[in-house]
Scaffold this motif. Structure first.
Motif, short mmCIF file in Angstrom:
data_model
loop_
_atom_site.label_atom_id
_atom_site.label_comp_id
_atom_site.label_asym_id
_atom_site.label_seq_id
_atom_site.Cartn_x
_atom_site.Cartn_y
_atom_site.Cartn_z
N LEU A 137 -27.89 57.02 2.38
CA LEU A 137 -28.24 57.50 1.05
C LEU A 137 -29.53 58.30 1.07
O LEU A 137 -29.65 59.36 0.45
N HIS A 138 -30.52 57.79 1.79
CA HIS A 138 -31.81 58.48 1.88
C HIS A 138 -31.66 59.82 2.58
O HIS A 138 -32.28 60.82 2.18
N ALA A 139 -30.85 59.84 3.63
CA ALA A 139 -30.73 61.04 4.46
C ALA A 139 -30.04 62.18 3.73
O ALA A 139 -30.46 63.34 3.82
N ASP A 140 -28.96 61.88 2.99
CA ASP A 140 -28.20 62.94 2.32
C ASP A 140 -27.38 62.32 1.19
O ASP A 140 -26.22 61.93 1.39
N PRO A 141 -27.95 62.24 -0.02
CA PRO A 141 -27.24 61.59 -1.13
C PRO A 141 -25.91 62.24 -1.47
O PRO A 141 -24.95 61.54 -1.80
N GLY A 189 -30.59 67.26 -6.70
CA GLY A 189 -31.69 66.94 -5.81
C GLY A 189 -32.37 65.61 -6.06
O GLY A 189 -33.46 65.35 -5.51
N LEU A 190 -31.76 64.73 -6.87
CA LEU A 190 -32.37 63.44 -7.12
C LEU A 190 -32.28 62.56 -5.87
O LEU A 190 -31.33 62.65 -5.09
N LYS A 191 -33.27 61.70 -5.70
CA LYS A 191 -33.33 60.83 -4.53
C LYS A 191 -32.75 59.46 -4.87
O LYS A 191 -33.07 58.88 -5.91
N PHE A 192 -31.91 58.96 -3.96
CA PHE A 192 -31.16 57.72 -4.19
C PHE A 192 -31.71 56.60 -3.30
O PHE A 192 -32.06 56.81 -2.14
N ASP A 193 -31.69 55.37 -3.84
CA ASP A 193 -32.00 54.18 -3.06
C ASP A 193 -30.95 53.12 -3.40
O ASP A 193 -30.10 53.31 -4.28
N TYR A 194 -31.01 52.00 -2.69
CA TYR A 194 -30.00 50.95 -2.86
C TYR A 194 -30.67 49.59 -2.83
O TYR A 194 -31.53 49.31 -1.99
#
Length: 312
Positions: A137-141, A189-194
């Motif tokens: 997810l961090h590398a390429d959402p 371009g939003l950044k995703f986390d889990y």
């Protein structure tokens, strides 16, 4: 402390609201706002929601859950949004774990994907959970969203959500709106986390919208893929083609040969005039004639394994 809103789109949900709103009230850290969008329900959805303490936003025309979620995002002033279907549930420590994540990572990410248990509502059988991969997810959402068709559940920074345009209201992606939504956020371009801790319950119902409309879900999935192919097809041709051929199988199961032809043509435009994966014989047949291979396989399934198509 940053504020958090629980946003519930609802249509004829009076029998489900006591469960979700009851769970919301049991949180150790209260939600700053609890809002229900009443999408022109014909039952007592609005009354039940109000009696249970939710702020009700009433729609004037039934426009579906995506429109309702966007309306809820506009109606609240909270910093973070959590959208939750009326017929699903929250665990008691939901807000505690989400607020802890916001405190530690809220400046770095705009999207938090949540883990959940997928449970049959009647039997309480557990089928599994989300198990997202945070590193991917961090590398390429967007690549991750294409590969995994993200549906439930998430928490979203409201400001970023609004700038990205919220949920896609195109009727062609209805029945696959969550997948379209997360791909839209990733494209923006939003950044995703889990968050791997289980915080939500996703119930399976026999008469759910997706279970009752499998062909419409497949058609909507095709349109989501087509939209992303138009903007990012050159960057993710294989990832999109893999999803496309899974979609082709569902479209063929519903005997929607028009969409099968469109999907095969899109696969060709992405550089694959054949199925990139699958069984040896079928894959070989797609090299000779992709549409004929799909049509033949479906006819053979219906001839020799008709039980596989009883719900189509």
């Amino acid at each position: 402390m940053p504020t958090l809103a629980l946003c519930i789109p609802a249509y004829n949900a009076e029998k489900y609201l006591p469960m979700i709103l009851g769970s919301a009230k049991k949180q150790s850290i209260p939600f700053d706002e609890i809002l229900v969008y009443n999408d022109c329900s014909t039952d007592d959805t609005a009354r039940v929601a109000e009696e249970l303490g939710a702020k009700v936003v009433n729609g004037s025309v039934n426009k579906g859950c995506s429109f309702g979620k966007n309306q809820l995002a506009n109606a609240t002033s909270c910093d973070w949004l959590h959208f939750h279907d009326a017929d699903d549930d929250l665990l008691p420590d939901f807000t505690q774990k989400v607020h802890q994540w916001i405190k530690n990572h809220g400046e770095q990410f705009e999207v938090l994907l949540l883990n959940f248990e997928y449970i049959d509502f009647e039997t309480r059988t557990v089928f599994g959970n989300a198990n997202h991969n945070a590193e991917e997810l961090h590398a390429d959402p967007l690549k991750y969203a294409i590969n995994h068709k993200i549906v439930n559940f998430g928490v979203y920074k409201r400001e970023a959500f609004l700038k990205a345009g919220g949920f896609d209201l195109d009727e062609k992606v209805l029945y696959n709106e969550d997948n379209a939504f997360h791909q839209r956020l990733a494209k923006f371009g939003l950044k995703f986390d889990y968050l791997p801790d289980i915080t939500c319950i996703n119930y399976r119902y026999k008469a759910s919208m997706s279970a009752s409309n499998q062909l419409k879900c497949a058609q909507a999935n095709y349109n989501v893929i087509a939209k992303t192919a138009a903007t990012h097809g050159k960057k993710y041709p294989l990832e999109l083609t893999r999803q496309l051929w899974l979609c082709i199988a569902s479209l063929a199961a519903g005997q929607d040969w028009e969409h099968v032809k469109k999907a095969v043509a899109l696969s060709k435009s992405l550089g694959y005039n054949y199925a990139p994966e699958g069984g040896g014989l079928f894959k070989s047949m797609t090299h000779i004639g992709p549409f004929f291979a799909v049509w033949t396989r479906e006819k053979l399934i219906r001839l020799f394994k008709p039980g596989l198509r009883t719900n189509q």
